[in-house]
Design a protein around this motif. Structure first.
Motif, PDB file in Angstrom:
ATOM      1  N   ALA A   1       0.822  -1.213   0.000  1.00 42.21           N
ATOM      2  CA  ALA A   1       0.000   0.000   0.000  1.00 42.21           C
ATOM      3  C   ALA A   1       0.855   1.261   0.000  1.00 42.21           C
ATOM      4  O   ALA A   1       0.439   2.304  -0.525  1.00 42.21           O
ATOM      5  CB  ALA A   1      -0.939   0.004   1.204  1.00 42.21           C
ATOM      6  N   ASN A   2       2.065   1.166   0.582  1.00 43.34           N
ATOM      7  CA  ASN A   2       2.928   2.342   0.712  1.00 43.34           C
ATOM      8  C   ASN A   2       4.218   2.186  -0.076  1.00 43.34           C
ATOM      9  O   ASN A   2       5.278   2.659   0.339  1.00 43.34           O
ATOM     10  CB  ASN A   2       3.249   2.587   2.196  1.00 43.34           C
ATOM     11  N   ALA A   3       4.117   1.511  -1.226  1.00 44.34           N
ATOM     12  CA  ALA A   3       5.314   1.179  -2.004  1.00 44.34           C
ATOM     13  C   ALA A   3       6.154   2.402  -2.357  1.00 44.34           C
ATOM     14  O   ALA A   3       7.387   2.352  -2.356  1.00 44.34           O
ATOM     15  CB  ALA A   3       4.908   0.440  -3.280  1.00 44.34           C
ATOM     16  N   GLY A   4       5.524   3.536  -2.658  1.00 49.14           N
ATOM     17  CA  GLY A   4       6.269   4.716  -3.054  1.00 49.14           C
ATOM     18  C   GLY A   4       6.930   5.453  -1.909  1.00 49.14           C
ATOM     19  O   GLY A   4       7.707   6.386  -2.135  1.00 49.14           O
ATOM     20  N   ASP A   5       6.660   5.029  -0.685  1.00 51.73           N
ATOM     21  CA  ASP A   5       7.178   5.736   0.486  1.00 51.73           C
ATOM     22  C   ASP A   5       8.480   5.145   1.020  1.00 51.73           C
ATOM     23  O   ASP A   5       9.069   5.698   1.952  1.00 51.73           O
ATOM     24  CB  ASP A   5       6.143   5.721   1.614  1.00 51.73           C
ATOM     25  N   PHE A   6       8.930   4.012   0.456  1.00 51.09           N
ATOM     26  CA  PHE A   6      10.096   3.333   1.010  1.00 51.09           C
ATOM     27  C   PHE A   6      11.098   2.948  -0.079  1.00 51.09           C
ATOM     28  O   PHE A   6      10.725   2.614  -1.205  1.00 51.09           O
ATOM     29  CB  PHE A   6       9.679   2.056   1.751  1.00 51.09           C
ATOM     30  N   ASP A   7      12.380   3.003   0.294  1.00 50.77           N
ATOM     31  CA  ASP A   7      13.445   2.417  -0.514  1.00 50.77           C
ATOM     32  C   ASP A   7      13.707   1.015   0.047  1.00 50.77           C
ATOM     33  O   ASP A   7      13.922   0.860   1.257  1.00 50.77           O
ATOM     34  CB  ASP A   7      14.719   3.256  -0.428  1.00 50.77           C
ATOM     35  N   VAL A   8      13.686   0.007  -0.819  1.00 51.17           N
ATOM     36  CA  VAL A   8      13.797  -1.387  -0.386  1.00 51.17           C
ATOM     37  C   VAL A   8      15.066  -2.006  -0.953  1.00 51.17           C
ATOM     38  O   VAL A   8      15.399  -1.813  -2.123  1.00 51.17           O
ATOM     39  CB  VAL A   8      12.562  -2.199  -0.837  1.00 51.17           C
ATOM     40  N   TYR A   9      15.773  -2.738  -0.111  1.00 50.37           N
ATOM     41  CA  TYR A   9      16.954  -3.489  -0.535  1.00 50.37           C
ATOM     42  C   TYR A   9      16.778  -4.936  -0.091  1.00 50.37           C
ATOM     43  O   TYR A   9      16.445  -5.190   1.073  1.00 50.37           O
ATOM     44  CB  TYR A   9      18.219  -2.895   0.094  1.00 50.37           C
ATOM     45  N   ASP A  10      16.973  -5.890  -1.002  1.00 53.42           N
ATOM     46  CA  ASP A  10      16.863  -7.289  -0.602  1.00 53.42           C
ATOM     47  C   ASP A  10      17.768  -8.180  -1.446  1.00 53.42           C
ATOM     48  O   ASP A  10      18.242  -7.788  -2.508  1.00 53.42           O
ATOM     49  CB  ASP A  10      15.409  -7.776  -0.649  1.00 53.42           C
ATOM     50  N   PHE A  11      18.027  -9.376  -0.927  1.00 51.86           N
ATOM     51  CA  PHE A  11      18.781 -10.385  -1.650  1.00 51.86           C
ATOM     52  C   PHE A  11      18.439 -11.749  -1.051  1.00 51.86           C
ATOM     53  O   PHE A  11      17.841 -11.841   0.025  1.00 51.86           O
ATOM     54  CB  PHE A  11      20.298 -10.127  -1.590  1.00 51.86           C
ATOM     55  N   VAL A  12      18.810 -12.807  -1.760  1.00 45.67           N
ATOM     56  CA  VAL A  12      18.552 -14.178  -1.316  1.00 45.67           C
ATOM     57  C   VAL A  12      19.876 -14.920  -1.227  1.00 45.67           C
ATOM     58  O   VAL A  12      20.736 -14.789  -2.104  1.00 45.67           O
ATOM     59  CB  VAL A  12      17.603 -14.911  -2.282  1.00 45.67           C
ATOM     60  N   VAL A  13      20.051 -15.718  -0.152  1.00 46.56           N
ATOM     61  CA  VAL A  13      21.274 -16.495   0.006  1.00 46.56           C
ATOM     62  C   VAL A  13      20.918 -17.830   0.665  1.00 46.56           C
ATOM     63  O   VAL A  13      19.989 -17.900   1.473  1.00 46.56           O
ATOM     64  CB  VAL A  13      22.311 -15.721   0.858  1.00 46.56           C
ATOM     65  N   GLU A  14      21.641 -18.882   0.281  1.00 44.45           N
ATOM     66  CA  GLU A  14      21.453 -20.192   0.899  1.00 44.45           C
ATOM     67  C   GLU A  14      22.578 -20.446   1.888  1.00 44.45           C
ATOM     68  O   GLU A  14      23.731 -20.062   1.640  1.00 44.45           O
ATOM     69  CB  GLU A  14      21.400 -21.296  -0.161  1.00 44.45           C
ATOM     70  N   LEU A  15      22.231 -21.099   3.017  1.00 46.24           N
ATOM     71  CA  LEU A  15      23.179 -21.272   4.117  1.00 46.24           C
ATOM     72  C   LEU A  15      23.231 -22.735   4.552  1.00 46.24           C
ATOM     73  O   LEU A  15      22.217 -23.444   4.484  1.00 46.24           O
ATOM     74  CB  LEU A  15      22.773 -20.378   5.298  1.00 46.24           C
ATOM     75  N   PRO A  16      24.404 -23.194   5.028  1.00 49.72           N
ATOM     76  CA  PRO A  16      24.595 -24.621   5.327  1.00 49.72           C
ATOM     77  C   PRO A  16      24.218 -25.005   6.759  1.00 49.72           C
ATOM     78  O   PRO A  16      24.959 -25.731   7.428  1.00 49.72           O
ATOM     79  CB  PRO A  16      26.094 -24.808   5.080  1.00 49.72           C
ATOM     80  N   TYR A  17      23.087 -24.508   7.241  1.00 52.32           N
ATOM     81  CA  TYR A  17      22.602 -24.944   8.555  1.00 52.32           C
ATOM     82  C   TYR A  17      21.084 -24.826   8.605  1.00 52.32           C
ATOM     83  O   TYR A  17      20.471 -24.164   7.778  1.00 52.32           O
ATOM     84  CB  TYR A  17      23.268 -24.175   9.699  1.00 52.32           C
ATOM     85  N   ASP A  18      20.503 -25.509   9.598  1.00 53.65           N
ATOM     86  CA  ASP A  18      19.053 -25.605   9.712  1.00 53.65           C
ATOM     87  C   ASP A  18      18.408 -24.243   9.902  1.00 53.65           C
ATOM     88  O   ASP A  18      18.995 -23.343  10.503  1.00 53.65           O
ATOM     89  CB  ASP A  18      18.696 -26.506  10.901  1.00 53.65           C
ATOM     90  N   HIS A  19      17.180 -24.103   9.408  1.00 49.30           N
ATOM     91  CA  HIS A  19      16.518 -22.795   9.455  1.00 49.30           C
ATOM     92  C   HIS A  19      16.241 -22.350  10.884  1.00 49.30           C
ATOM     93  O   HIS A  19      16.159 -21.154  11.166  1.00 49.30           O
ATOM     94  CB  HIS A  19      15.230 -22.829   8.615  1.00 49.30           C
ATOM     95  N   SER A  20      16.101 -23.295  11.841  1.00 55.92           N
ATOM     96  CA  SER A  20      15.865 -22.912  13.238  1.00 55.92           C
ATOM     97  C   SER A  20      17.080 -22.190  13.814  1.00 55.92           C
ATOM     98  O   SER A  20      16.943 -21.254  14.616  1.00 55.92           O
ATOM     99  CB  SER A  20      15.526 -24.147  14.078  1.00 55.92           C
ATOM    100  N   TYR A  21      18.292 -22.608  13.403  1.00 53.12           N
ATOM    101  CA  TYR A  21      19.505 -21.916  13.849  1.00 53.12           C
ATOM    102  C   TYR A  21      19.620 -20.549  13.179  1.00 53.12           C
ATOM    103  O   TYR A  21      20.131 -19.600  13.782  1.00 53.12           O
ATOM    104  CB  TYR A  21      20.738 -22.764  13.540  1.00 53.12           C
TER     105      TYR A  21
END
Length: 247
Positions: free
Chosen positions: A66-86
């Motif tokens: 709803a407020n897309a024009g009000d924010f600057d967004v930075y994101d990326f995706v990475v895979e890691l060698p341990y369980d998601h709970s950790y």
């Protein structure tokens, strides 16, 4: 399908099959199970259970749709060698940052490590909501506090207290990939107007996205040896965080 090029409609029925001989009908068995899908804040969410979704996809408190024009967004995706709970435990732990990431951009300084005051406002089977501040910061100042939200099973959110219409937030989506493997969708956002000096915004805009990714990944890589050794210790000792008095 990226393997053989079969195409399907929204109900799961096959509509095209490049390998089908001329004059032949598409077999009835050539179908797939459909799942409910929704795009929220640019992220595709799939409901993997039967029937229609019983809850909405997670969204930030600031509603980036709803407020897309009000924010600057930075994101990326990475895979890691341990369980998601950790991964969740690591991301929800601000106290390790000045130690593990000493003098790393986006980290802190070892000599600034200190106790944190943490307050839990709500805790249920769906997660918890609270806030924290460094012990040295005044308790009566809103600038001292950051919100910390955990939405089970894998979303960690940070949000600074809005100051003069400036908002900073983080949404860290932790996804299990298998035994000892996880994926992180890392996202931060801040108000497009105010809060950050114009010159700083200009410098930030000039920095290539790949350079920002390198630094972000460096922070995660600094934690890998620590988190994997923790995971290995608990696996070998057949114990849990609670057994080790870590929670």
């Amino acid at each position: 399908c990226f393997y053989h090029g079969w195409s399907f409609d929204g109900s799961g029925e096959c509509t095209a099959m490049p390998q089908l001989p001329k004059g032949k009908a598409i077999p009835r068995a050539a179908c797939v199970r459909p799942y409910a899908l929704e795009v929220r804040e640019g992220i595709v969410f799939i409901w993997c259970a039967d029937g229609l979704p019983t809850k909405d996809p997670p969204a930030s408190p600031d509603d980036l749709d709803a407020n897309a024009g009000d924010f600057d967004v930075y994101d990326f995706v990475v895979e890691l060698p341990y369980d998601h709970s950790y991964l969740v435990e690591n991301l929800a732990d601000p106290a390790h940052i000045p130690i593990s990431h000493d003098r790393t951009p986006g980290g802190g300084k070892r000599e600034n490590a200190e106790a944190y005051v943490m307050e839990v406002d709500e805790a249920t089977s769906d997660g918890f909501r609270g806030r924290f501040r460094p012990e040295s910061k005044p308790a009566d100042s809103e600038k001292s506090w950051q919100d910390l939200i955990f939405e089970a099973p894998g979303v960690v959110r940070y949000r600074g207290t809005p100051i003069e219409n400036f908002v900073f937030g983080g949404a860290l989506h932790c996804m299990p990939l298998g035994v000892g493997r996880s994926r992180l969708l890392f996202r931060t956002y801040y108000s497009s107007r105010g809060g950050i000096p114009r010159v700083a915004r200009w410098i930030l805009a000039l920095k290539p996205t790949w350079a920002r990714h390198l630094n972000s990944c460096k922070i995660l890589e600094q934690d890998i040896k620590l988190v994997t050794s923790q995971e290995d210790h608990l696996a070998r000792s057949d114990s849990t965080f609670a057994d080790e008095k870590l929670l």
